[in-house]
Design a protein around this motif. Sequence first.
Motif, PDB file in Angstrom:
ATOM      1  N   ARG A  61      32.779  18.705 -29.905  1.00  0.00           N
ATOM      2  CA  ARG A  61      31.638  17.041 -30.224  1.00  0.00           C
ATOM      3  C   ARG A  61      31.425  17.039 -28.938  1.00  0.00           C
ATOM      4  O   ARG A  61      30.498  15.707 -29.133  1.00  0.00           O
ATOM      5  CB  ARG A  61      32.755  16.361 -30.462  1.00  0.00           C
ATOM      6  CG  ARG A  61      33.140  16.508 -32.315  1.00  0.00           C
ATOM      7  CD  ARG A  61      33.866  15.341 -33.223  1.00  0.00           C
ATOM      8  NE  ARG A  61      34.372  15.979 -34.117  1.00  0.00           N
ATOM      9  CZ  ARG A  61      34.251  15.743 -34.974  1.00  0.00           C
ATOM     10  NH1 ARG A  61      33.167  15.803 -34.772  1.00  0.00           N
ATOM     11  NH2 ARG A  61      34.700  16.360 -36.715  1.00  0.00           N
ATOM     12  N   ARG A  62      31.667  17.428 -27.749  1.00  0.00           N
ATOM     13  CA  ARG A  62      31.293  17.066 -26.494  1.00  0.00           C
ATOM     14  C   ARG A  62      29.190  16.768 -26.260  1.00  0.00           C
ATOM     15  O   ARG A  62      28.828  15.402 -26.100  1.00  0.00           O
ATOM     16  CB  ARG A  62      32.027  17.157 -25.149  1.00  0.00           C
ATOM     17  CG  ARG A  62      32.685  16.371 -25.343  1.00  0.00           C
ATOM     18  CD  ARG A  62      34.072  17.559 -24.137  1.00  0.00           C
ATOM     19  NE  ARG A  62      33.899  19.049 -24.314  1.00  0.00           N
ATOM     20  CZ  ARG A  62      34.013  20.088 -23.098  1.00  0.00           C
ATOM     21  NH1 ARG A  62      34.877  19.107 -22.042  1.00  0.00           N
ATOM     22  NH2 ARG A  62      34.190  20.933 -22.992  1.00  0.00           N
ATOM     23  N   PRO A  63      29.091  17.480 -26.693  1.00  0.00           N
ATOM     24  CA  PRO A  63      27.616  17.884 -26.568  1.00  0.00           C
ATOM     25  C   PRO A  63      26.521  16.606 -27.725  1.00  0.00           C
ATOM     26  O   PRO A  63      26.027  16.264 -26.716  1.00  0.00           O
ATOM     27  CB  PRO A  63      27.001  18.863 -26.980  1.00  0.00           C
ATOM     28  CG  PRO A  63      27.804  20.254 -27.153  1.00  0.00           C
ATOM     29  CD  PRO A  63      29.397  19.104 -27.072  1.00  0.00           C
ATOM     30  N   VAL A  64      26.690  16.957 -28.814  1.00  0.00           N
ATOM     31  CA  VAL A  64      26.461  15.646 -28.740  1.00  0.00           C
ATOM     32  C   VAL A  64      27.179  13.984 -28.662  1.00  0.00           C
ATOM     33  O   VAL A  64      26.050  13.563 -29.156  1.00  0.00           O
ATOM     34  CB  VAL A  64      27.620  16.080 -31.043  1.00  0.00           C
ATOM     35  CG1 VAL A  64      26.798  14.546 -31.810  1.00  0.00           C
ATOM     36  CG2 VAL A  64      27.047  17.220 -31.452  1.00  0.00           C
ATOM     37  N   LEU A  65      27.632  14.087 -28.384  1.00  0.00           N
ATOM     38  CA  LEU A  65      28.356  12.715 -28.709  1.00  0.00           C
ATOM     39  C   LEU A  65      27.362  12.611 -26.473  1.00  0.00           C
ATOM     40  O   LEU A  65      27.245  11.146 -26.303  1.00  0.00           O
ATOM     41  CB  LEU A  65      29.725  12.538 -28.147  1.00  0.00           C
ATOM     42  CG  LEU A  65      30.554  12.788 -28.428  1.00  0.00           C
ATOM     43  CD1 LEU A  65      32.439  12.704 -28.208  1.00  0.00           C
ATOM     44  CD2 LEU A  65      30.509  11.240 -29.433  1.00  0.00           C
ATOM     45  N   LEU A  66      27.818  13.588 -25.562  1.00  0.00           N
ATOM     46  CA  LEU A  66      26.873  12.831 -24.881  1.00  0.00           C
ATOM     47  C   LEU A  66      24.995  13.324 -24.358  1.00  0.00           C
ATOM     48  O   LEU A  66      24.796  12.452 -24.596  1.00  0.00           O
ATOM     49  CB  LEU A  66      26.901  14.472 -23.610  1.00  0.00           C
ATOM     50  CG  LEU A  66      28.427  14.238 -22.789  1.00  0.00           C
ATOM     51  CD1 LEU A  66      28.601  15.961 -22.637  1.00  0.00           C
ATOM     52  CD2 LEU A  66      28.393  13.762 -21.674  1.00  0.00           C
ATOM     53  N   LEU A  67      24.922  13.728 -25.701  1.00  0.00           N
ATOM     54  CA  LEU A  67      23.612  13.431 -26.479  1.00  0.00           C
ATOM     55  C   LEU A  67      23.085  12.110 -27.524  1.00  0.00           C
ATOM     56  O   LEU A  67      21.941  11.646 -26.992  1.00  0.00           O
ATOM     57  CB  LEU A  67      22.466  14.569 -27.075  1.00  0.00           C
ATOM     58  CG  LEU A  67      22.371  16.217 -26.618  1.00  0.00           C
ATOM     59  CD1 LEU A  67      22.170  17.174 -26.904  1.00  0.00           C
ATOM     60  CD2 LEU A  67      21.272  16.245 -24.957  1.00  0.00           C
ATOM     61  N   THR A  68      23.812  11.406 -27.394  1.00  0.00           N
ATOM     62  CA  THR A  68      23.756  10.864 -28.394  1.00  0.00           C
ATOM     63  C   THR A  68      22.732   9.420 -27.944  1.00  0.00           C
ATOM     64  O   THR A  68      21.788   8.877 -28.503  1.00  0.00           O
ATOM     65  CB  THR A  68      24.645  10.119 -29.007  1.00  0.00           C
ATOM     66  OG1 THR A  68      25.781  11.425 -30.046  1.00  0.00           O
ATOM     67  CG2 THR A  68      24.776   8.978 -29.872  1.00  0.00           C
ATOM     68  N   PRO A  69      23.637   9.137 -26.941  1.00  0.00           N
ATOM     69  CA  PRO A  69      22.669   7.671 -26.297  1.00  0.00           C
ATOM     70  C   PRO A  69      21.331   8.460 -26.181  1.00  0.00           C
ATOM     71  O   PRO A  69      20.268   7.229 -26.227  1.00  0.00           O
ATOM     72  CB  PRO A  69      23.826   7.518 -24.672  1.00  0.00           C
ATOM     73  CG  PRO A  69      24.625   8.114 -25.017  1.00  0.00           C
ATOM     74  CD  PRO A  69      24.866   9.552 -25.739  1.00  0.00           C
ATOM     75  N   ALA A  70      20.959   9.102 -25.301  1.00  0.00           N
ATOM     76  CA  ALA A  70      19.527   9.726 -24.557  1.00  0.00           C
ATOM     77  C   ALA A  70      18.764   9.565 -26.208  1.00  0.00           C
ATOM     78  O   ALA A  70      17.496   8.918 -26.173  1.00  0.00           O
ATOM     79  CB  ALA A  70      19.491  11.118 -24.355  1.00  0.00           C
ATOM     80  N   PHE A  71      19.345  10.357 -27.434  1.00  0.00           N
ATOM     81  CA  PHE A  71      18.473  10.303 -28.586  1.00  0.00           C
ATOM     82  C   PHE A  71      18.166   9.229 -28.971  1.00  0.00           C
ATOM     83  O   PHE A  71      17.213   8.941 -29.341  1.00  0.00           O
ATOM     84  CB  PHE A  71      18.725  10.979 -29.828  1.00  0.00           C
ATOM     85  CG  PHE A  71      18.986  11.467 -31.466  1.00  0.00           C
ATOM     86  CD1 PHE A  71      18.109  11.597 -31.039  1.00  0.00           C
ATOM     87  CD2 PHE A  71      19.808  10.836 -32.084  1.00  0.00           C
ATOM     88  CE1 PHE A  71      17.734  11.950 -32.537  1.00  0.00           C
ATOM     89  CE2 PHE A  71      18.953  10.870 -33.259  1.00  0.00           C
ATOM     90  CZ  PHE A  71      17.452  11.049 -33.918  1.00  0.00           C
ATOM     91  N   PHE A  72      19.421   8.261 -28.995  1.00  0.00           N
ATOM     92  CA  PHE A  72      18.761   6.872 -29.644  1.00  0.00           C
ATOM     93  C   PHE A  72      18.076   6.205 -28.507  1.00  0.00           C
ATOM     94  O   PHE A  72      16.804   4.998 -28.756  1.00  0.00           O
ATOM     95  CB  PHE A  72      20.222   6.049 -30.012  1.00  0.00           C
ATOM     96  CG  PHE A  72      20.736   6.215 -30.625  1.00  0.00           C
ATOM     97  CD1 PHE A  72      20.044   5.325 -32.121  1.00  0.00           C
ATOM     98  CD2 PHE A  72      22.089   7.052 -30.640  1.00  0.00           C
ATOM     99  CE1 PHE A  72      20.777   6.250 -33.129  1.00  0.00           C
ATOM    100  CE2 PHE A  72      22.959   7.294 -32.549  1.00  0.00           C
ATOM    101  CZ  PHE A  72      21.985   6.764 -33.297  1.00  0.00           C
ATOM    102  N   ALA A  73      17.993   6.471 -27.520  1.00  0.00           N
ATOM    103  CA  ALA A  73      17.167   5.787 -25.804  1.00  0.00           C
ATOM    104  C   ALA A  73      15.221   6.206 -26.165  1.00  0.00           C
ATOM    105  O   ALA A  73      14.502   5.578 -26.753  1.00  0.00           O
ATOM    106  CB  ALA A  73      17.200   6.724 -24.536  1.00  0.00           C
ATOM    107  N   ILE A  74      15.472   7.472 -26.663  1.00  0.00           N
ATOM    108  CA  ILE A  74      14.127   7.934 -26.868  1.00  0.00           C
ATOM    109  C   ILE A  74      13.377   7.403 -28.193  1.00  0.00           C
ATOM    110  O   ILE A  74      12.587   7.350 -28.614  1.00  0.00           O
ATOM    111  CB  ILE A  74      14.177   9.764 -27.691  1.00  0.00           C
ATOM    112  CG1 ILE A  74      14.478  10.301 -25.528  1.00  0.00           C
ATOM    113  CG2 ILE A  74      13.090  10.080 -27.942  1.00  0.00           C
ATOM    114  CD1 ILE A  74      15.370  11.790 -25.572  1.00  0.00           C
ATOM    115  N   ILE A  75      14.506   7.524 -29.496  1.00  0.00           N
ATOM    116  CA  ILE A  75      14.011   6.695 -31.251  1.00  0.00           C
ATOM    117  C   ILE A  75      13.416   5.837 -30.485  1.00  0.00           C
ATOM    118  O   ILE A  75      12.587   4.860 -30.935  1.00  0.00           O
ATOM    119  CB  ILE A  75      15.293   6.579 -31.754  1.00  0.00           C
ATOM    120  CG1 ILE A  75      15.476   8.159 -32.233  1.00  0.00           C
ATOM    121  CG2 ILE A  75      14.763   5.949 -33.230  1.00  0.00           C
ATOM    122  CD1 ILE A  75      14.654   8.857 -33.253  1.00  0.00           C
TER     123      ILE A  75
END
Lengths: 389, 290
Positions: free
Chosen positions: B10-24
């Motif tokens: 699950r680490r890729p998902v966890l690592l990408l989540t902040p960036a995903f929400f920041a971009i949103i």
Amino acid sequence: MTKKMDDTQRYERLREAVGNGDISRRSFFGLLGSAAITTGLTGGIMTTMANQARAAGMELNFEGWGGIVSEALRKHAFNPYEAATGNKVIDATFGGENEVLTKIKAAGSTNGHNILHSSGVNWYKRWVDNGYGVELNEDNIPNIKNVMESIIAPFREITPNSLSAVPYDYGTTGIAYNTKYVSEEEAMALGADLLLKKDLKGKIGGWGGDWANRAWYGALQSGQDPNNIQDWDAVWDKAREHRDLVLKYWGSGAELMDLLAKEEIYVTEAWSGRVAALKKQGHPIAYMDPPNGLAWMESMFVLKGSPVAAAEELLNFMLAPETAIAVAAGQNYPSSLDPTKVEMPESVSSLPAFDPTGKLEGLVFRDPIKWNAAEKDQSKKWNRVKKGA
Amino acid sequence: MGDATVGLDRRPVLLLTPAFFAIIALVVIPMAFILVYSFYENIDLAVDKVAFQFGNWKEVATDSYYHNAIWKTLRISLTVTVLAALLGYIPAYFIAMTKFRHKWLLLLLLILPFWVSFIIRTLSWIHILGNQGALNGLFVTLGLVGEPIRMMFNEFSVMLGLVHVFLPYMILNIYVSLEGIDGNLEPAARTLGAKPWQAFKEVTLPLSMPGLAAGSLLVFVLTGGSYVTPLILGGPSDFLFGNLIYDAVVTELNWPMGATLSFTLLVLLGAVVVIYSRFMGLNQLSKAFG
């Protein structure tokens, strides 16, 4: 002293000084290098310290025109006010009131904006119409009794029950010309058409920041009453004729002075006080107001949401004769104080546009009703004409 | 089956989540607001009416004033990109290939301009090219010209200012790409009979293309979105599409039209990225950055 000024403003001031010959090019580059290093090394620390210092007392945010105008206000009004009251005035430069209105609209509040050095009755009307005015208590501004009735009257017409600003100075937008290349006789003979002299192609400037200024001169050049324009096409045809001769539309008083001082341009419409400053610095620049030239009055507008009592205190301080006279002499624009009530020294009475009668009958101001009504369509038209359309 | 579930990383998902929400939050939602605003109607200066109408879009689609601005913006962006590529490759190559012990110093010099405000760097050209600037002063002092030459407030000075400001982006991209090339390849080509120029042209240049392309994309997009440089260094007819947005938003206080123009620019520059992706592949960007 509390002063909100970014690197760009510092640089513009420095550039203005070197352009006017106040400092040498060698010193300029030395100062520029030092500024860059200092900013890099200490900017963050100083900003933090300044923020902490500001948090200590009552603050008023002031926005004005920059350059010598802001310097005069800082030196002769804000510094003594701060020393006398303990309040702080944080002054900043704007590019125009539309810029401030855009920021306020984007933010959804007037936070960080209290007092504007507002230009013209038309902008007073716009601020009030958009609901950004306040009701000043004139009893708290006793020095307003010395202000010319003739300069207050247009503001009272818009808000009969109370004012949201106090008129502070006035001036004209006439024509500046370099006497090495244009004689006084020729300038007087041509009047507003001096801006259309084909021999000076590439050496003519113009103010790009205000559609109405360009339209005013287009009206004069097309033989119309600027306050009663019937043929807008003729106005813009003249603006196009002017555009084809223009080297650069300047966007600030600092840029205007720089272009004239460096002889990039020989002729331009110009603000009377800026030309007076250039003349004091020894540049061969003369100034004339053509018949029906554009006059304007500036006010200190208090925005809704500001600490009104503190603002009234500052305005009263600024209207005190000794303060208003010092500012007028410093910024080179006559004070709104009535010269029949307050004796003006030669440093003020000799300024361009100064009216010793206090009635302002010889000056032609913009009719805000007519000009504001035309602004939506005509400002768009001007932006296109300016770009070659 | 049980092992597969336990082993799901699950680490890729966890690592990408902040960036995903920041971009949103910082890109997608603001752009959505801009798109919605483009359908509003401007009634008077700074007064907009909530509406769903296509008047602004129709104006942009049919008015040649905007088409000319788009054409001009694309032309200037392309010219600046080509100039930056030509001027940027040489120093990038030099920095990558030099045996100088303190290469970091050269890289520091490259990023040093970023310490000074972009506007100040742009304004500095007035003191170089102006009537009383350094170049004209030199020319007049040497007797090469009788009076100052006009070098300012035209398209030339605008392009010069843009190249000056964006050149480091080009150099850095090419440098990173060159730095990643195996240093033995060019000597190997030489041992196989290639001349120095031939070895560069057929080995180094193709391998550095990802960096060159990435730098070109960045410079093109950054130039296309500029508006301050033409304001400072340009004459009346020197403007980019960004200046039209400035006019609509700040001077005409017409936010719906400003939103329409902003979205138009976004689509145009986005199209450039899509075209880049079609021919180069966006994965080349990651190669360019090593």
